[in-house]
Design a protein around this motif. Structure first.
Motif, short mmCIF file in Angstrom:
data_model
loop_
_atom_site.label_atom_id
_atom_site.label_comp_id
_atom_site.label_asym_id
_atom_site.label_seq_id
_atom_site.Cartn_x
_atom_site.Cartn_y
_atom_site.Cartn_z
N TYR A 35 0.83 -1.21 0.00
CA TYR A 35 0.00 0.00 0.00
C TYR A 35 0.86 1.25 0.00
CZ TYR A 35 -2.76 3.87 1.73
OH TYR A 35 -3.33 5.09 1.89
N ARG A 36 0.33 2.27 -0.66
CA ARG A 36 1.01 3.55 -0.75
C ARG A 36 -0.10 4.60 -0.76
NH1 ARG A 36 4.38 1.92 -4.78
NH2 ARG A 36 6.18 1.52 -3.47
N PRO A 37 -0.01 5.62 0.06
CA PRO A 37 -1.09 6.61 0.07
C PRO A 37 -1.24 7.27 -1.29
CG PRO A 37 0.83 7.43 1.25
CD PRO A 37 1.08 5.98 0.97
N ASN A 38 -2.41 7.79 -1.57
CA ASN A 38 -2.65 8.51 -2.81
C ASN A 38 -2.78 9.99 -2.47
OD1 ASN A 38 -3.93 9.86 -4.92
ND2 ASN A 38 -4.83 7.96 -5.67
N TYR A 39 -1.75 10.73 -2.85
CA TYR A 39 -1.72 12.14 -2.47
C TYR A 39 -2.81 12.97 -3.14
CZ TYR A 39 2.77 11.51 -0.12
OH TYR A 39 3.77 11.12 0.73
N GLN A 40 -3.21 12.53 -4.31
CA GLN A 40 -4.28 13.27 -4.98
C GLN A 40 -5.54 13.20 -4.13
OE1 GLN A 40 -3.12 14.55 -7.66
NE2 GLN A 40 -1.67 13.12 -8.58
N ALA A 41 -5.83 12.01 -3.70
CA ALA A 41 -7.04 11.82 -2.90
C ALA A 41 -6.93 12.56 -1.58
CB ALA A 41 -7.26 10.33 -2.65
N LYS A 42 -5.78 12.49 -1.01
CA LYS A 42 -5.52 13.17 0.24
C LYS A 42 -5.76 14.67 0.08
CE LYS A 42 -2.21 11.88 3.71
NZ LYS A 42 -1.32 10.77 4.06
N ALA A 43 -5.21 15.20 -0.98
CA ALA A 43 -5.33 16.64 -1.22
C ALA A 43 -6.79 17.02 -1.39
CB ALA A 43 -4.54 17.01 -2.46
N LEU A 44 -7.50 16.16 -2.07
CA LEU A 44 -8.90 16.45 -2.35
C LEU A 44 -9.71 16.46 -1.06
CD1 LEU A 44 -10.67 17.00 -4.75
CD2 LEU A 44 -11.17 14.56 -4.90
N ALA A 45 -9.45 15.49 -0.25
CA ALA A 45 -10.23 15.34 0.98
C ALA A 45 -9.84 16.35 2.05
CB ALA A 45 -10.07 13.92 1.52
N SER A 46 -8.58 16.64 2.12
CA SER A 46 -8.18 17.63 3.11
C SER A 46 -8.10 18.98 2.41
CB SER A 46 -6.83 17.26 3.72
OG SER A 46 -5.86 17.08 2.74
N ASP A 47 -7.61 19.97 3.09
CA ASP A 47 -7.61 21.28 2.45
C ASP A 47 -6.32 21.59 1.70
OD1 ASP A 47 -6.38 21.12 4.86
OD2 ASP A 47 -6.81 23.18 5.45
N SER A 48 -5.21 21.00 2.12
CA SER A 48 -3.95 21.35 1.48
C SER A 48 -3.35 20.19 0.70
CB SER A 48 -2.96 21.79 2.56
OG SER A 48 -1.64 21.57 2.13
N ALA A 49 -2.73 20.55 -0.43
CA ALA A 49 -2.11 19.52 -1.26
C ALA A 49 -0.65 19.31 -0.86
CB ALA A 49 -2.19 19.92 -2.72
N LYS A 50 -0.16 20.14 0.04
CA LYS A 50 1.27 20.07 0.40
C LYS A 50 2.12 20.17 -0.86
CE LYS A 50 2.02 19.39 4.66
NZ LYS A 50 2.50 20.57 5.41
N LEU A 51 1.81 21.15 -1.62
CA LEU A 51 2.47 21.33 -2.91
C LEU A 51 2.91 22.78 -3.05
CD1 LEU A 51 0.76 20.11 -6.19
CD2 LEU A 51 3.17 20.08 -5.58
N LEU A 52 4.13 22.96 -3.52
CA LEU A 52 4.63 24.30 -3.80
C LEU A 52 4.90 24.41 -5.29
CD1 LEU A 52 4.61 25.18 -0.98
CD2 LEU A 52 7.06 24.76 -0.81
N GLY A 53 4.49 25.51 -5.87
CA GLY A 53 4.77 25.73 -7.29
C GLY A 53 5.94 26.67 -7.46
N VAL A 54 6.78 26.39 -8.42
CA VAL A 54 7.90 27.28 -8.71
C VAL A 54 7.95 27.54 -10.22
CG1 VAL A 54 10.40 27.58 -8.66
CG2 VAL A 54 9.25 26.42 -6.77
N ILE A 55 7.92 28.79 -10.59
CA ILE A 55 8.03 29.14 -12.01
C ILE A 55 9.18 30.13 -12.21
CG2 ILE A 55 6.90 30.15 -14.02
CD1 ILE A 55 4.24 29.43 -12.88
N VAL A 56 10.10 29.77 -13.06
CA VAL A 56 11.20 30.68 -13.39
C VAL A 56 11.18 30.91 -14.90
CG1 VAL A 56 12.68 30.04 -11.47
CG2 VAL A 56 12.74 28.70 -13.57
N PRO A 57 11.80 31.98 -15.34
CA PRO A 57 11.74 32.31 -16.76
C PRO A 57 12.39 31.25 -17.64
CG PRO A 57 12.50 34.19 -15.50
CD PRO A 57 12.51 33.02 -14.58
N SER A 58 13.49 30.68 -17.18
CA SER A 58 14.15 29.66 -17.98
C SER A 58 15.11 28.86 -17.12
CB SER A 58 14.92 30.30 -19.13
OG SER A 58 16.22 30.64 -18.69
N ILE A 59 15.49 27.69 -17.59
CA ILE A 59 16.50 26.97 -16.84
C ILE A 59 17.63 26.58 -17.75
CG2 ILE A 59 15.42 26.04 -14.79
CD1 ILE A 59 14.38 23.79 -16.38
N ASN A 60 17.88 27.41 -18.72
CA ASN A 60 18.97 27.09 -19.62
C ASN A 60 20.32 27.44 -19.04
OD1 ASN A 60 17.39 26.06 -21.68
ND2 ASN A 60 16.81 28.13 -22.29
N ASP A 61 20.33 28.21 -17.98
CA ASP A 61 21.63 28.52 -17.42
C ASP A 61 21.66 28.32 -15.91
OD1 ASP A 61 20.72 30.86 -16.15
OD2 ASP A 61 20.85 31.91 -18.05
#
Lengths: 337, 337
Positions: free
Chosen positions: B45-71
């Motif tokens: 067994y392995r928990p399903n984080y999608q389901a967890k996120a849906l049922a609770s309030d937080s997904a425990k997820l951080l988003g990071v967006i940068v202009p590029s990662i070529n350097d």
DNA sequence: TTGTAGGCGTTATCAG
DNA sequence: CTGATAACGCCTACAA
């Protein structure tokens, strides 16, 4: 957060219809399509991917685990994966194993719990061999090794053909007139890639009747540039700098080169340096490093192609062990004698 | 995939109890705890984080967006965020805006649809100002700008204090005996950071009674190292290389330095070069670049601290606009006259 | 200490 | 073409 519920309330339509509009499936009356879009606009509706993933079979998520991101090398992995993901409508979860076997396992578990469609991982060491072997049974073909592989573990991989690389390098050195090389390595961590390269170097230099010396550096430093620098600094002081150095890595090669610049040891006149890989070398000044370009892009492409093939259900005739051939990249750090 | 269902079947326990065991909540009989763990083991067994996120309030997820990662530059962001996420039990979704305003918007939407707890973004240009203004109303404090900010948009940010940096740099140059500087910039894309720095350079050189020339390079190239190289190459040929160059960026500075090495223009005797930032410069050989270290780590830390504060509900007395002061880093590329 | 049931936001199936 | 309804895996009262 607005959901189907409020859209339904606002438009008087059912979930099924809304879903159809939002996913361009089935056929919906023009008028209702419009209604839905209006509601979306006014409610600031935004789909919930968690829910989507739960209800459908795929999360449209790719996991990527690399040993570390403290240096330039791994960025190419992200950069490529990111591009791939974007083009195919996937999202990317990223993490590193922090050069630790335990952490590697942790991060794998997290990725799998996140329901990634595929996990691309650059294994760190062979410590988790048992773990991966077990995984390979549970999730056949949902994991792909990148750049490194574990022996006796049935997980598909794409790696550099290190034997071929070694051959190319040795033959290059030979053609340049040298008859002795020194391979600069770190103490082995049990991972295949460098070890294979080293084996190849030994094998091919024997084949070509060249003398081959292996220098195993032991260092507590993380940064290979610094490790190379320190080694060379030491060697220069002790007047035991080899004539031809094959570094395990272009980072290490640059470190060696730096030290030579620093101590006015002329490259390639006094010492020839060959790197492996082509990351840092673009920024090396003033001379370009002679290095073996492992063609990492194509390695990554093979990995994602493999994933695509698996996704398309072509499970049968899939090549699960892929070795990529690279090519020598001419620089200015090897002396012709 | 095993779920609570199979665990329940195997142990005869109910969902509630299983959940309690798995999350260490409530109190469960020792015996049953054991049963659950056994079942988990055997069922893989392995928990399903999608389901967890849906049922609770937080997904425990951080988003990071940068202009590029070529350097190299952006890796520090990942590296830091990754570390932070790990320590706090979050996962990281990563993407880049590919130096495109449209893509930036796309990626933001994807992040928000992924239910990230917080989105850390390095805005690319000011084109999406309206979009971000709207977002700031919808998701107050769930977005944090990093390293750049948009004027008149109420989204919290942590950025380098560019005016301070400019002052430090100009004063440094002044102390080294120079009375004229050339600031090497690219054509402005409307983003605040470099513009502010440039303004500062102009302001402070006036303040110190120094002559200040602005060179705006127009180039189709992406790589700032190459842009700097080409500029300097041209300038060397035309014999119009300035005496003191402040590059907008350390990448560009390295490009300039490379060209000087290539054409045997001595640094710092003939031309002094100052960078901004400290990324590439570690690998620069043989001389260390004199550069302004913007203290990016601390900038990132302030951003995550802000997130933590918001999470803890300290919404009231939170500093929403943070300017980080860095410091001059002594190298060997500025001449004392 | 444990079981039950409703809900999270979707998708999918199957009638109408 | 549309609506109702049962999943998906988990959490959380609330009841027992």
């Amino acid at each position: 957060m607005a959901s189907y519920k409020q859209i339904a309330e606002r438009t008087g339509l059912s979930f099924g219809t809304i879903s159809n509009v939002l996913n361009g499936k089935g056929s919906v009356k023009e008028e209702n399509v419009k209604k839905v879009y209006e509601a979306i606009e006014e409610l600031d509706y935004r789909p919930n991917y968690q829910a989507k993933a739960l209800a459908s079979d795929s999360a449209k998520l790719l996991g990527v685990i690399v040993p570390s991101i403290n240096d330039v090398r791994e960025t190419e992995v992200f950069s490529y994966m990111e591009e791939f993901a974007r083009s195919k409508g996937y999202r990317i979860m990223l993490s590193t194993s922090h050069n630790s076997a335990k952490e590697e396992k942790n991060q794998c578990e997290i990725m799998l719990s996140s329901q990634v469609d595929c996990l691309f991982i650059m294994p760190y060491s062979s410590e988790n061999k048992e773990y991966f072997r077990r995984l390979s049974e549970q999730m056949r073909d949902r994991i792909i090794f990148i750049n490194r592989y574990l022996e006796d573990v049935d997980i598909p991989f794409t790696v550099v053909d290190n034997d071929y690389a070694a051959m190319e390098m040795i033959q290059y050195i030979y053609k340049m007139g040298h008859r002795k090389v020194t391979f600069l390595d770190l103490k082995d961590r049990g991972i295949s890639s460098v070890r294979d390269r080293r084996k190849g170097i030994i094998r091919w230099s024997a084949e070509m009747n060249m003398e081959c010396e292996i220098k195993e550096i032991e260092s507590t430093l993380e940064d290979e540039v610094m490790i190379g620098y320190q080694y060379a600094e030491q060697a220069i002081r002790n007047q035991e700098l080899p004539k031809v150095i094959l570094a395990r890595d272009d980072a290490m090669a640059i470190g060696v080169y730096s030290a030579c610049m620093q101590y006015q040891v002329s490259v390639p006149e006094t010492v020839s340096i060959v790197g492996f890989g082509k990351y840092y070398s673009d920024y090396m000044t003033p001379k370009k490093l002679t290095t073996f370009n492992r063609d990492f892009k194509s390695l990554l492409k093979q990995a994602t192609d493999m994933f695509l093939a698996i996704t398309n259900g072509e499970t049968e005739h899939i090549q699960r062990k892929i070795f990529i051939k690279g090519y020598m990249e001419n620089g200015a750090t090897v002396q012709k004698v």
